[in-house]
Design a protein around this motif. Structure first.
Motif, mmCIF file in Angstrom:
data_model
loop_
_atom_site.group_PDB
_atom_site.id
_atom_site.type_symbol
_atom_site.label_atom_id
_atom_site.label_comp_id
_atom_site.label_asym_id
_atom_site.label_seq_id
_atom_site.Cartn_x
_atom_site.Cartn_y
_atom_site.Cartn_z
ATOM 1 N N SER A 252 1.265 54.553 0.621
ATOM 2 C CA SER A 252 0.956 53.233 0.658
ATOM 3 C C SER A 252 -0.870 52.559 -0.215
ATOM 4 O O SER A 252 -1.551 52.179 -0.355
ATOM 5 C CB SER A 252 0.308 53.491 1.837
ATOM 6 N N LEU A 253 0.126 53.442 -1.481
ATOM 7 C CA LEU A 253 -0.731 53.245 -2.736
ATOM 8 C C LEU A 253 -0.189 52.637 -3.564
ATOM 9 O O LEU A 253 0.522 53.451 -3.804
ATOM 10 C CB LEU A 253 -2.150 54.706 -2.807
ATOM 11 N N LEU A 254 -0.821 51.936 -4.435
ATOM 12 C CA LEU A 254 -0.739 52.145 -5.934
ATOM 13 C C LEU A 254 -1.149 52.438 -6.896
ATOM 14 O O LEU A 254 -2.377 52.724 -7.282
ATOM 15 C CB LEU A 254 -0.503 50.642 -6.267
ATOM 16 N N TYR A 255 -0.168 53.626 -8.219
ATOM 17 C CA TYR A 255 -1.128 54.501 -9.282
ATOM 18 C C TYR A 255 -1.237 53.322 -10.901
ATOM 19 O O TYR A 255 -0.666 52.511 -10.029
ATOM 20 C CB TYR A 255 -0.418 55.836 -9.471
ATOM 21 N N GLU A 256 -1.929 53.818 -11.148
ATOM 22 C CA GLU A 256 -2.178 52.672 -12.789
ATOM 23 C C GLU A 256 -0.987 51.751 -13.115
ATOM 24 O O GLU A 256 -0.837 51.222 -13.234
ATOM 25 C CB GLU A 256 -2.215 53.981 -13.465
ATOM 26 N N ASP A 257 0.252 53.073 -13.112
ATOM 27 C CA ASP A 257 1.057 52.588 -13.824
ATOM 28 C C ASP A 257 1.609 51.262 -12.770
ATOM 29 O O ASP A 257 2.711 49.982 -13.230
ATOM 30 C CB ASP A 257 2.657 53.618 -14.290
ATOM 31 N N GLN B 213 -0.404 41.019 -1.968
ATOM 32 C CA GLN B 213 -0.884 41.789 -1.275
ATOM 33 C C GLN B 213 0.728 42.036 -0.290
ATOM 34 O O GLN B 213 2.123 43.166 -0.322
ATOM 35 C CB GLN B 213 -1.130 42.078 0.360
ATOM 36 N N GLN B 214 1.181 40.617 -0.550
ATOM 37 C CA GLN B 214 2.703 40.499 -0.260
ATOM 38 C C GLN B 214 3.840 41.412 -0.912
ATOM 39 O O GLN B 214 4.636 42.393 -0.171
ATOM 40 C CB GLN B 214 2.910 38.987 -0.081
ATOM 41 N N MET B 215 3.750 41.403 -2.317
ATOM 42 C CA MET B 215 4.066 42.312 -3.761
ATOM 43 C C MET B 215 3.409 43.441 -3.280
ATOM 44 O O MET B 215 4.729 44.659 -4.079
ATOM 45 C CB MET B 215 3.728 41.002 -4.788
ATOM 46 N N PHE B 216 2.658 43.823 -2.961
ATOM 47 C CA PHE B 216 2.502 44.946 -2.737
ATOM 48 C C PHE B 216 3.848 46.473 -2.397
ATOM 49 O O PHE B 216 3.605 47.986 -3.523
ATOM 50 C CB PHE B 216 1.309 45.323 -2.456
ATOM 51 N N TRP B 217 4.590 46.159 -1.479
ATOM 52 C CA TRP B 217 5.656 47.238 -1.252
ATOM 53 C C TRP B 217 6.510 47.180 -2.258
ATOM 54 O O TRP B 217 7.687 47.895 -2.173
ATOM 55 C CB TRP B 217 6.045 46.108 -0.086
ATOM 56 N N ARG B 218 6.666 45.905 -2.945
ATOM 57 C CA ARG B 218 8.141 46.494 -3.854
ATOM 58 C C ARG B 218 7.490 47.374 -5.202
ATOM 59 O O ARG B 218 8.544 47.931 -5.359
ATOM 60 C CB ARG B 218 7.700 44.929 -4.800
ATOM 61 N N TYR B 219 6.233 47.436 -5.371
ATOM 62 C CA TYR B 219 5.914 48.712 -6.590
ATOM 63 C C TYR B 219 5.321 49.996 -5.731
ATOM 64 O O TYR B 219 5.324 50.816 -6.131
ATOM 65 C CB TYR B 219 5.140 48.065 -6.786
ATOM 66 N N GLU B 220 5.363 50.441 -4.344
ATOM 67 C CA GLU B 220 5.247 51.251 -3.778
ATOM 68 C C GLU B 220 6.008 52.024 -3.242
ATOM 69 O O GLU B 220 6.478 51.911 -3.003
ATOM 70 C CB GLU B 220 4.551 51.091 -2.607
ATOM 71 N N VAL B 221 5.687 53.173 -4.362
ATOM 72 C CA VAL B 221 7.033 53.744 -4.632
ATOM 73 C C VAL B 221 6.950 55.453 -4.552
ATOM 74 O O VAL B 221 7.702 56.170 -4.392
ATOM 75 C CB VAL B 221 7.237 54.165 -6.413
ATOM 76 N N SER B 222 5.132 55.803 -4.074
ATOM 77 C CA SER B 222 5.240 56.569 -3.932
ATOM 78 C C SER B 222 5.181 58.010 -2.053
ATOM 79 O O SER B 222 4.438 58.582 -2.373
ATOM 80 C CB SER B 222 3.386 57.289 -3.959
ATOM 81 N N GLY B 223 5.275 56.598 -1.026
ATOM 82 C CA GLY B 223 5.200 56.897 0.227
ATOM 83 C C GLY B 223 3.831 57.211 0.330
ATOM 84 O O GLY B 223 3.922 57.953 1.589
#
Length: 312
Positions: free
Chosen positions: A266-271, A254-264
């Motif tokens: 608040s979601l992570l897609y597959e890649d 959950q903490q690392m989530f925002w490092r990889y959230e690039v869509s704006g």
């Protein structure tokens, strides 16, 4: 033999068939063809370690592409004291992902020094057409330095995760040959499990992607599958169960989530989700292990002299 115009028509038909198959694979309509490759054993003609009379050996698998680029597919465990007759008996699920073939490199493993290349063998894509056992010549700068024994089983249907668990169980039964080097200054257990997972980056990524597609809801743009911040702990728990890895291997997703959230959104897609899971697994592995010589290079590209010169 067929007349030239018929041969040209056959070639054109085959090209169209392969193009259609690639398009169907890209669209997820069919699964990519794969084969099982077993690295059985080897025979080297000399010791490559200049400081001692023994050598611990492993094999690295690389996919070679037509443009000259290479991608690491996997590597075996280290056969401690393999010396001139290493034995691995380790199986891999290899995707036929458009590469020209596989390059198999045998290395003498070191801890504080760079690993030394003993030689490399070539496995062409055509050799995956039928089941067979092969003795491949191992060469280094034009000199044959040994042979590598492998077996190939095409049209393998094993799932990456299923195959990994079977291979791990087999490695546990091998004893001294085919085990991880006992000279590493770290405890066994969790570290070894993570090493075995990360030694198979292609299979591990395939397993993570497979799980993401099974659990992620279609909540992204255009109905694409995506996970939110609160979904990450569930993802970690389920991946821990499937991979057999300890829960703390995934850290605080959950903490690392925002490092990889690039869509704006608040979601992570597959890649992005797959990259995050692989990153935290590597990070936890590194915390359990002392850094190797290569880990001290800070990402600076360098050339291994032992691959290009004989060190005396």
């Amino acid at each position: 033999p067929h007349p030239p115009h018929i041969c040209n028509a056959i070639v054109a038909t085959e090209l169209r068939r392969h193009d259609k198959l690639r398009q169907m694979m890209a669209a997820g309509m069919v699964e990519e063809m794969q084969a099982e490759l077993c690295i059985v054993s080897g025979e080297l003609y000399r010791i490559f370690d200049s400081l001692k009379g023994t050598q611990d050996l492993f094999v690295q698998l690389l996919r070679c592409f037509d443009d000259g680029s290479e991608k690491v597919v996997a590597r075996t465990a280290t056969c401690t004291h393999g010396d001139l007759t290493p034995h691995w008996a380790e199986r891999f699920v290899v995707r036929r992902a458009g590469g020209a073939g596989l390059k198999l490199k045998i290395f003498a493993e070191h801890f504080w020094r760079s690993d030394v290349l003993c030689g490399e063998a070539w496995l062409g894509a055509a050799l995956f057409e039928r089941p067979q056992q092969l003795e491949l010549p191992v060469e280094k700068r034009g000199e044959q330095t040994g042979i590598l024994r492998v077996s190939v089983t095409p049209n393998c249907t094993a799932q990456p995760l299923q195959h990994f668990m079977q291979a791990s169980a087999e490695l546990d039964q091998h004893g001294p040959a085919g085990t991880f080097s006992a000279t590493r200054p770290a405890a066994l257990g969790d570290r070894v499990l993570l090493q075995r997972l990360l030694f198979r980056p292609e299979e591990l990524e395939a397993a993570v992607r497979q799980h993401f597609r099974q659990m992620a809801p279609p909540q992204g743009r255009g109905g694409l599958q995506a996970v939110g911040k609160n979904d990450m702990q569930l993802l970690a728990t389920q991946m821990s169960d499937r991979l057999g890895a300890p829960q703390d291997s995934f850290g605080d997703l959950q903490q690392m989530f925002w490092r990889y959230e690039v869509s704006g959104e608040s979601l992570l897609y597959e890649d992005e989700a797959v990259k995050l899971v692989l990153y935290v697994l590597r990070e936890h592995r590194d915390k359990l292990s002392a850094p190797r010589h290569e880990a001290l290079q800070l990402g600076i590209k360098h050339k291994n002299m032992a691959e290009h010169y004989d060190i005396v």
